[in-house]
Design a protein around this motif. Structure first.
Motif, PDB file in Angstrom:
ATOM      1  N   GLN B 317       0.822  -1.197   0.000  1.00  0.00           N
ATOM      2  CA  GLN B 317       0.000   0.000   0.000  1.00  0.00           C
ATOM      3  C   GLN B 317       0.867   1.264   0.000  1.00  0.00           C
ATOM      4  O   GLN B 317       0.569   2.250  -0.680  1.00  0.00           O
ATOM      5  N   PHE B 400      -3.643   9.452  -0.204  1.00  0.00           N
ATOM      6  CA  PHE B 400      -3.043   8.119  -0.185  1.00  0.00           C
ATOM      7  C   PHE B 400      -1.887   8.050   0.803  1.00  0.00           C
ATOM      8  O   PHE B 400      -1.701   7.048   1.488  1.00  0.00           O
ATOM      9  N   VAL B 402      -1.444   9.889   3.546  1.00  0.00           N
ATOM     10  CA  VAL B 402      -1.986   9.872   4.906  1.00  0.00           C
ATOM     11  C   VAL B 402      -2.576   8.500   5.203  1.00  0.00           C
ATOM     12  O   VAL B 402      -2.378   7.937   6.285  1.00  0.00           O
ATOM     13  N   ALA B 403      -3.274   7.938   4.203  1.00  0.00           N
ATOM     14  CA  ALA B 403      -3.872   6.620   4.420  1.00  0.00           C
ATOM     15  C   ALA B 403      -2.788   5.577   4.664  1.00  0.00           C
ATOM     16  O   ALA B 403      -2.925   4.724   5.547  1.00  0.00           O
ATOM     17  N   SER B 407      -2.480   3.457   7.989  1.00  0.00           N
ATOM     18  CA  SER B 407      -2.649   2.005   7.963  1.00  0.00           C
ATOM     19  C   SER B 407      -1.538   1.326   8.748  1.00  0.00           C
ATOM     20  O   SER B 407      -1.723   0.231   9.261  1.00  0.00           O
ATOM     21  N   VAL B 478      -4.472   4.440 -10.482  1.00  0.00           N
ATOM     22  CA  VAL B 478      -4.388   3.611  -9.275  1.00  0.00           C
ATOM     23  C   VAL B 478      -4.339   2.134  -9.660  1.00  0.00           C
ATOM     24  O   VAL B 478      -3.535   1.373  -9.119  1.00  0.00           O
ATOM     25  N   GLN B 482      -1.312  -0.336  -8.832  1.00  0.00           N
ATOM     26  CA  GLN B 482      -1.504  -1.518  -7.992  1.00  0.00           C
ATOM     27  C   GLN B 482      -1.016  -2.787  -8.692  1.00  0.00           C
ATOM     28  O   GLN B 482      -0.408  -3.652  -8.066  1.00  0.00           O
TER      29      GLN B 482
END
Lengths: 526, 489
Positions: B317, B400, B402-403, B407, B478, B482
């Motif tokens: 991630q 993203f 910050v996420a 996480s 994205v 990924q």
């Protein structure tokens, strides 16, 4: 498909208005007006179509929904939905938008197209906030509306506009980032416990959270909403931003921006973190009371008319905060009515100040006085809205504040008693303001033109709605109940039994209140 | 080396061949336009063959280079950025004195060096790529030698880069002393399951971090950044800010996340401190600047700090977040420096800028919105993207990052990120406010439109569209990222 259009019409309209600016200064005004009227027609049509269904017991939580994947890889969707609460706030948004365009008709002379572009984009962002049910989308709109508002203040504001604009932007942005942390925290906790990573509001409801985590996440949301409302220690941006903004900007700020904070608390904060919110409720209620008293006291001390009205907003919104955290039907209904009433009456007062400033080029209270004799029409409007603001029975604010006090009384008698002092203070500042502006000696010898047709229309429309809301609020209450029932149901489902502060005595009292018409269908909590 | 190896290497070969072609072309006939076109064609061919080559699957070519989808993705990013830089450089140099053609050779070599860094799988290719990039940059930075500050920038960079490279080599040597290999897969295998590193390895990572940190300009290795940004010609600043940093960050991700250095508490602490110091120092020092290039320099320090947060989160991630953020940052930074570069072009325009300076003083931007609404609009969009405002790529990127931080429960780092962003707003808005302020009276006399080159405007338009597109509909990128990350980790 109607919901995305409700957002998109304003969005596209803004661009059209900007482009139309090249044709001449009248074009953007008419374009914005037409766009807003179409928007209004849509909203009214929706209200008329669904009004009958609002009270049906078989109805679903949402009147209309729209859900499309947006960034599916991380569980973000373009999810809009409307219930009674959002519908009411959308109507308010539209109405104040129209008033904003009307009041800027002659006041804005430079870059007219660009001005209306920003105005409509603010409205578009606000509408998005009221409809978004995906937390990422909500945050997206939440941040998006700040930029045009920033430009509105920084480009068309008064003397100290840059300072005010930057202060406003930093306060709201920084607090918004805290909310983002809260959103992301909730997202991961939900994802880890269920395996479904999503920002969908419906799915995130009822996420099991450890108490301390829930409190931190809730605080992230609270700070963002509290800055907007504003709750007292987080309010310093408000007087500056309101005072320096052009009239339409002040109307949008007071009428809409403050409401998104309250809306966020009702829709997101309490339902998502019911336990944490209830354990935090005493603090929030104290903050609400502090806001009521502090705002009123400072309003009284101002020498700048616009600043005075800005501080009264803090006081009024204190009632809203109090009502939300009392969290029973009466208080919530009251909070919604105050949100609408405050939007109308304070919006009107800001328009009034704008009109006065346009005539005498100052907002200094010291230089006003005796204006009733030269502008009786404007004086009448001023008196009307001042009386609305101080909570005269029969006008909109009274209904809201009265309901909030009733609701709070069931929960905490002391809080209700102290908050009532707010009424007294409101009377003081409102009448004091009238005295200084319209009565007394006309020291400067003002000879001014009275309200013209355009201004009279604005006042008349706003007066009409303030009166209707004050005398016959039932359709609005019915509509609001549809939305409030939703959130209350979620919260009640989450909380087994009564919240900590809802004493059994208060419940007994609420049962006795059944004679009271607005509370006839009142169920504190199942 | 087989044919398949050569096929995989094709993008690199094309870039190298183009630089030679440009060199020969200059020997035959000096034509600025022809050189530009050759450069652009070379880069365009590289970009076009990348998807085809990439679909052939990942391939280790010699022990030095790994050509996987990660390499090709970043090579694409780098080549696209160089393409934009070349387009900005043309109007910038066109009306200035001196020979401009050699600039494009250096640009191509620096691009090749960056691509090698991205593909590096061995300390030797790491160092080769680094030097190819650095040596080209020395000259590129000093290319507008008629300005003292440009020469100063080149010299400063030369000395500091050389010093930091020696630290890097020392660090590699320590790794070799401990593990007896310089190949990344062998290092990963040797360290697999090792709970605590010995002193040699810890020192080795720290020394390498000095070398890497210098290129990334993270605190405390950031001292050169403002001066070099200010002194360098604007297109070169754009290159340093994007390609050079992006390639190095890609390498940092590949090496350190796979090795797993964040599992060592002391190293985690070191990177954490670097991240916090970069975010705070970058944003705070930017507040004090009155020069747009310097503001952007300090802002880039802060942005690299944000990236460090995601880097520390590690895992697929985080790699995806960093990659998206870098893509958004490339678009935004190229756009911002593109505006500076375009305003600094047209060297003969009296009153605005002249041959001897770039349009980098904050005052140069006063009233730009009234004068050049389109340029001001693009610059505003870029600044808002740097600030992370919705509808722009920067917003999604910051989300993203910050996420990713959240996480991995790096709450303190994320909170510093939030504080830093809030501070950052102030200086971005400051530039925006100046652009929309009234046009200064003493400049009212200048009524002739600025000679903004059409070419540059097209580049800016494309960047602005990309900015909004990534901000509104990031889903395709994205997905691509990924898929790429899935094949790496």
């Amino acid at each position: 498909m109607i919901l995305p259009w409700i957002v998109a019409i304003l969005f596209i309209g803004g661009v059209l208005a900007w482009v139309a600016g090249r044709l001449g200064p009248q074009w953007p005004r008419w374009v914005s007006m037409i766009v807003l009227l179409i928007h209004l027609a849509l909203l009214v049509a929706i209200w008329a179509q669904y009004f009958g269904q609002l009270t049906l017991s078989s109805r679903g939580p949402w009147l209309i929904e729209f859900n499309q994947p947006w960034i599916p890889q991380v569980g973000i969707s373009f999810y809009l939905a409307m219930d009674g609460l959002s519908l009411l706030l959308l109507l308010l948004t539209n109405l104040l938008g129209i008033m904003g365009v009307l009041t800027s008709w002659n006041a804005i002379k430079e870059r007219v197209g660009f001005f209306h572009f920003h105005l409509l984009w603010i409205l578009s962002g606000v509408v998005g906030v009221f409809l978004a049910l995906d937390l990422f989308l909500f945050y997206f709109f939440w941040e998006m509306m700040l930029v045009p508002l920033y430009f509105l203040i920084a480009l068309w504001g008064h003397e100290n506009r840059i300072y005010a604009a930057i202060k406003f932007f930093i306060f709201t942005q920084a607090s918004g980032l805290l909310m983002l942390l809260g959103i992301i925290g909730l997202y991961f906790i939900h994802g880890q416990s269920t395996g479904v990573y999503t920002f969908n509001y419906n799915q995130l409801l009822g996420t099991p959270l450890p108490a301390s985590t829930a409190l931190w996440l809730m605080l992230g949301f609270f700070v963002a909403f509290a800055v907007k409302i504003p709750v007292v220690p987080l309010h310093p941006w408000l007087p500056d931003a309101h005072t320096e903004a052009p009239t339409a900007g002040s109307v949008d700020l007071a009428g809409l921006l403050l409401k998104v904070g309250a809306y966020g608390m009702i829709r997101f904060l309490v339902p998502l973190f019911p336990q944490a919110a209830f354990s935090f409720a005493p603090v929030a209620m104290v903050l609400g009371i502090a806001g009521i008293l502090y705002g009123a006291a400072l309003a009284f001390a101002q020498t700048d008319l616009k600043r005075l009205i800005a501080y009264t907003s803090i006081s009024h919104m204190g009632f809203v905060l109090l009502g939300i955290f009392a969290w029973n039907e009466l208080a919530l209904q009251g909070a919604v009515i105050i949100m609408l009433a405050h939007g109308l009456s304070t919006g009107a007062l800001f328009i009034l100040v704008g009109d006065i400033q346009e005539r005498i080029h100052t907002r200094e209270l010291g230089r006003m006085g005796g204006m009733w004799s030269t502008m009786p029409g404007m004086g009448t409007a001023g008196m009307f809205f001042a009386l609305a603001s101080l909570g005269l029975p029969g006008l909109a604010n009274f209904v809201g504040e009265f309901l909030v006090l009733l609701g709070v009384y069931q929960v905490n008698v002391a809080a209700a008693a102290v908050a009532t002092i707010g009424f007294v203070l409101a009377t003081v500042y409102a009448l004091w303001m009238m005295q200084r502006v319209f009565f007394g000696p006309n020291r400067e010898g003002w000879k001014l033109p009275d309200v013209n047709a355009r201004e009279a229309t604005i006042y008349a429309v706003l007066m009409f709605f303030v009166l209707v809301l004050g005398i016959y609020p039932q359709p609005v209450l019915t509509t609001a109940k549809h939305g409030l029932d939703n959130v209350q149901r979620y919260v009640a489902r989450e909380l087994d039994g009564a919240p900590p502060f809802d004493s059994s005595a208060a419940r007994l009292r609420s049962d006795n209140d059944h004679a009271n018409p607005p509370s006839s269908d009142h169920r504190s909590r199942p | 080396m087989t044919t398949a190896d050569m096929t995989s290497l094709l993008p690199f070969i094309v870039m190298g061949a183009t630089s030679i072609a440009v060199m020969l072309l200059i020997a035959v006939r000096r034509t600025h336009v022809a050189v530009l076109v050759t450069t652009l064609v070379g880069l365009a061919v590289t970009l076009i063959i990348l998807p085809a080559v990439s679909s052939a699957g990942s391939r280790q070519v010699t022990p030095l280079l790994i050509l996987d989808s990660y390499t090709f993705f970043y090579t694409g990013l780098i080549a696209s950025a160089s393409f934009a830089v070349a387009l900005m450089a043309y109007p910038y140099f066109r009306d200035r004195e001196g020979d401009h053609e050699e600039f494009y050779i250096l640009l191509l070599l620096a691009t090749l060096g960056s691509a090698v860094l991205v593909a590096s799988n061995h300390f030797a290719s790491f160092f080769l790529g680094l030097e190819l990039l650095s040596v080209s940059l020395y000259t590129m930075l000093a290319y507008s030698h008629w300005r003292e500050s440009s020469t100063e920038a080149g010299l400063k960079y030369l000395i500091l880069a050389a010093a930091s490279a020696s630290f890097l080599l020392f660090g590699m040597a320590l790794f070799y002393a401990e593990l007896g290999t310089m190949e990344l897969p062998a290092i990963i295998a040797a360290l697999e399951g090792r709970v605590a590193y010995g002193g040699l390895l810890l020192t080795g990572v720290a020394m390498m971090t000095i070398g890497i940190g210098f290129k990334l300009a993270v605190v405390p290795f950031h001292m050169w950044t403002p001066d070099v940004y200010e002194g360098a010609p604007a297109p070169v600043t754009a290159f340093v800010a994007t390609v050079s940093k992006g390639a190095m960050f890609a390498l940092l991700l590949r090496y350190f996340i796979q090795i797993g250095v964040h599992t060592q508490a002391s190293l985690f602490l070191m990177f954490g401190l670097i991240a916090v110091a970069s975010m705070l120092a970058g944003n705070l020092l930017a507040l004090l600047q009155n020069n747009v290039k310097r503001i952007l320099a300090y802002s880039s320090i802060a942005h690299l700090g944000y990236l460090m947060v995601a880097f520390l989160a590690s895992g697929p991630q985080a790699v995806a977040a960093v990659t998206f953020y870098l893509a958004a940052y490339f678009v935004t930074t190229l756009g911002a420096f593109g505006v500076v570069s375009l305003l600094s072009s047209g060297g003969k325009t009296e009153g605005w800028t002249n041959e001897y300076r770039d349009a980098d003083a904050l005052e140069d931007y006063r009233g730009l919105a009234a004068r050049e609404p389109w340029l001001a609009g693009v610059f505003t969009a870029m600044l808002l993207s740097l600030a992370g405002i919705p509808l722009t790529a920067g917003f999604v990127g910051k989300f993203f990052v910050v996420a990713a931080g959240a996480s991995a429960a790096l709450w303190w780092l994320v909170i510093v990120l939030v504080v830093g962003s809030a501070i950052g707003l102030y200086y971005y808005l400051r530039v925006v406010v100046i652009m929309y302020a009234p046009f200064p009276v003493e400049r009212r006399a200048i009524t002739a439109p600025l000679s903004i080159s059409l070419l540059g405007s097209v580049v800016l338009a494309v960047l602005a569209i990309l900015l909004i597109w990534l901000g509104v509909y990031p889903s395709p990128l994205v997905s691509a990222i990924q898929a790429m990350v899935a094949s790496l980790l």
